[in-house]
Design a protein around this motif. Structure first.
Motif, PDB file in Angstrom:
ATOM      1  N   TYR A  71      -1.443  11.277   4.390  1.00  0.00           N
ATOM      2  CA  TYR A  71      -0.223  10.693   3.844  1.00  0.00           C
ATOM      3  C   TYR A  71       0.829  10.657   4.954  1.00  0.00           C
ATOM      4  CZ  TYR A  71      -2.472  11.065  -0.637  1.00  0.00           C
ATOM      5  OH  TYR A  71      -3.359  10.921  -1.684  1.00  0.00           O
ATOM      6  N   ILE A  72       1.248   9.449   5.285  1.00  0.00           N
ATOM      7  CA  ILE A  72       2.173   9.226   6.391  1.00  0.00           C
ATOM      8  C   ILE A  72       3.527   8.820   5.815  1.00  0.00           C
ATOM      9  CG2 ILE A  72       2.605   7.920   8.492  1.00  0.00           C
ATOM     10  CD1 ILE A  72      -0.484   7.395   8.516  1.00  0.00           C
ATOM     11  N   SER A  73       4.549   9.635   6.077  1.00  0.00           N
ATOM     12  CA  SER A  73       5.892   9.401   5.533  1.00  0.00           C
ATOM     13  C   SER A  73       6.849   9.043   6.656  1.00  0.00           C
ATOM     14  CB  SER A  73       6.417  10.643   4.799  1.00  0.00           C
ATOM     15  OG  SER A  73       5.550  11.008   3.744  1.00  0.00           O
ATOM     16  N   GLY A 133       0.763  -1.239   0.000  1.00  0.00           N
ATOM     17  CA  GLY A 133       0.000   0.000   0.000  1.00  0.00           C
ATOM     18  C   GLY A 133       0.793   1.289   0.000  1.00  0.00           C
ATOM     19  N   TRP A 134       2.046   1.255  -0.414  1.00  0.00           N
ATOM     20  CA  TRP A 134       2.814   2.495  -0.394  1.00  0.00           C
ATOM     21  C   TRP A 134       2.530   3.348  -1.627  1.00  0.00           C
ATOM     22  CZ3 TRP A 134       6.740   3.275  -4.117  1.00  0.00           C
ATOM     23  CH2 TRP A 134       7.143   2.150  -4.820  1.00  0.00           C
ATOM     24  N   LYS A 168       2.912   6.211   2.763  1.00  0.00           N
ATOM     25  CA  LYS A 168       1.680   5.445   2.607  1.00  0.00           C
ATOM     26  C   LYS A 168       0.497   6.352   2.910  1.00  0.00           C
ATOM     27  CE  LYS A 168       3.817   1.016   3.843  1.00  0.00           C
ATOM     28  NZ  LYS A 168       3.696  -0.225   4.650  1.00  0.00           N
ATOM     29  N   SER A 169      -0.687   5.923   2.515  1.00  0.00           N
ATOM     30  CA  SER A 169      -1.870   6.752   2.738  1.00  0.00           C
ATOM     31  C   SER A 169      -2.991   5.942   3.362  1.00  0.00           C
ATOM     32  CB  SER A 169      -2.343   7.371   1.420  1.00  0.00           C
ATOM     33  OG  SER A 169      -2.845   6.367   0.555  1.00  0.00           O
ATOM     34  N   LEU A 173       0.603  14.406   6.466  1.00  0.00           N
ATOM     35  CA  LEU A 173       0.038  15.492   5.664  1.00  0.00           C
ATOM     36  C   LEU A 173      -1.350  15.083   5.211  1.00  0.00           C
ATOM     37  CD1 LEU A 173       0.660  18.250   4.207  1.00  0.00           C
ATOM     38  CD2 LEU A 173       1.278  16.859   2.213  1.00  0.00           C
ATOM     39  N   SER A 174      -2.364  15.865   5.554  1.00  0.00           N
ATOM     40  CA  SER A 174      -3.739  15.606   5.117  1.00  0.00           C
ATOM     41  C   SER A 174      -4.027  16.409   3.856  1.00  0.00           C
ATOM     42  CB  SER A 174      -4.738  15.978   6.221  1.00  0.00           C
ATOM     43  OG  SER A 174      -4.619  15.097   7.318  1.00  0.00           O
TER      44      SER A 174
END
Length: 467
Positions: free
Chosen positions: A250-252, A222-223, A237-238, A267-268
């Motif tokens: 979005y999670i980095s 899911g990346w 990934k989101s 980041l949304s």
């Protein structure tokens, strides 16, 4: 891949692991003081292409560049047709009828069956040759790379393989995170900053040139984005944002060369704001990373300029936030030159690594930066050259980077016929980084790799007998 070192024989661990006229104008006056303080050198030269070009006014853009030279697109403003040249730093130009000139790098060139690089984004028919024009791997591969750190990349039957310069498979993975430029005119490199990133057994891994594999604490499913360079990787990934409608979070995660997560970022983004060139993190060639951050002081949501909705955060390789800026840049356009300078490859603006100071001159004609942080190039037509077509190039590079002025270009007429003898690639076993060949290849069964052990022991100078 299975790696074995001979010095550990007593305890063996197996793990699936047209030459044109040139006018050189370099002088002391060409070195801007601010660039020089930042460790950069400016070189300028001109190339006369009048014999090859009949349009007195052309459009010119640099599509990709590196320490070997640059690929340049020349647009005829009368016929609106494009021509593609390779220009080296000695001022020589090369052109091919069937595509783009291919360049030997580390004595290896990736070419298609016509002996060139296709102008279309299609790698299905590429292979590798050495400087004697012998096929290392014949065409028919769906992914290839430039030579780097002693290896090239091949995709075959759902897996991807690192081959050494003799064409032997040395490492297998489900997929390598391919660090390729946007333009198809330069085939990307697998290794960047001495590291490659791959997906193997549902896990992200760093791979170095000795083929040591370090797992990252990140699963592959899911990346959305993976960027890496200089021993740093950022994986994004989101998932749906539970606190906002039609919004993704979005999670980095940022990993250092030891595989440790050193920084996390969220980041949304609303569905109507999605723009991958702005919102995904970028890893620079020096290992620093740039992350976008929502600008809380931005104007109303009806504002058309997306850039002003994001600030930029610079994070060091050890995970420390060292600087922020509110400049209107696309994150994807940012590159680093050497260790100290941040460069916007479309805007041509240089900053020191604290984002604090604009370096002059503010050259808006910089068209391209190398992904490896070696060189930036600007190009334009010399308007003062009457009845001639003269291209002016400005090359900026770190002082420690030596430009290659003796490039060897592939001659399609020397490429040997294809014999159709590509071997089928399988997961590989290496001893002291040398691939071992088998009469019966290793096989995978129930998530395990089954290996003919006799051949391994014989390679270790052991004598195998049957009782």
């Amino acid at each position: 891949m299975i790696k074995i070192a001979k010095k550990w024989i007593g305890f063996i661990t197996i793990a699936a692991v047209l030459t044109s006229a040139i006018y050189l104008t370099v002088s002391a006056n060409d070195y801007n003081n601010e660039y020089e303080k930042a460790g950069l050198v400016i070189e300028k030269f001109s190339v006369d292409i009048s014999e090859e070009c009949y349009d007195p006014k052309v459009g010119i853009s640099v599509m990709s560049c590196g320490s070997n030279g640059m690929y340049v697109c020349i647009r005829n403003n009368v016929t609106l047709s494009d021509r593609y040249l390779f220009v080296d730093y000695a001022g020589n130009t090369y052109e091919r009828d069937a595509g783009l000139p291919a360049i030997f790098s580390d004595g290896i060139a990736a070419i298609n069956t016509d002996g060139v690089i296709s102008t279309w984004d299609n790698n299905d028919n590429y292979g590798y040759i050495d400087e004697n024009y012998n096929w290392i791997r014949e065409p028919g591969n769906h992914i290839v790379s430039s030579a780097s750190e002693g290896y090239v990349l091949i995709g075959d039957k759902g897996k991807q393989f690192l081959l050494d310069y003799n064409g032997r498979p040395c490492f297998a993975a489900d997929r390598f995170c391919y660090n390729s430029p946007l333009s198809v005119t330069e085939i990307g490199k697998v290794f960047s900053g001495g590291k490659a990133v791959c997906e193997k057994n549902d896990q992200f891994c760093f791979v170095d040139k000795e083929l040591n594999c370090v797992e990252l604490a990140a699963k592959t499913g899911g990346w959305e984005s993976c960027d890496y360079s200089g021993g740093t990787a950022v994986i994004t990934k989101s998932k749906p944002d539970d606190h906002a409608v039609n919004t993704e979070k979005y999670i980095s995660e940022m990993y250092n060369s030891a595989g440790t997560c050193v920084y996390k970022h969220e980041l949304s983004v609303r569905d109507d704001e999605y723009d991958s060139s702005i919102m995904f993190p970028k890893v620079l060639s020096n290992g620093y990373a740039i992350f976008p951050k929502k600008d809380n002081d931005a104007a109303s949501e009806n504002q058309q300029n997306k850039f002003s909705k994001y600030d930029l955060i610079m994070v060091s390789p050890d995970g420390e936030e060292i600087a922020t800026t509110d400049k209107d840049f696309r994150v994807s356009n940012l590159q680093s030159l050497g260790a100290n300078v941040l460069f916007d490859e479309l805007g041509g603006i240089c900053y020191d690594m604290s984002f604090g100071k604009l370096l002059e001159p503010n050259d808006r004609n910089i068209y391209c930066c190398d992904l490896n942080g070696d060189v930036a190039v600007a190009a334009k037509q010399d308007e003062a050259a009457r009845e001639k077509v003269v291209l002016e190039f400005t090359v900026i590079h770190p002082r420690e980077v030596e430009l290659n002025r003796t490039v060897r270009v592939v001659d399609p007429d020397k490429v040997k016929p294809v014999a159709g003898k590509n071997e089928v690639l399988t997961d590989c076993i290496c001893i002291d980084n040398e691939a071992v060949s088998f009469n019966l290849p290793p096989i995978e069964e129930n998530d395990r790799t089954l290996v003919p052990m006799r051949r391994i022991f014989e390679e270790l100078d052991a004598i195998v007998t049957w009782d």
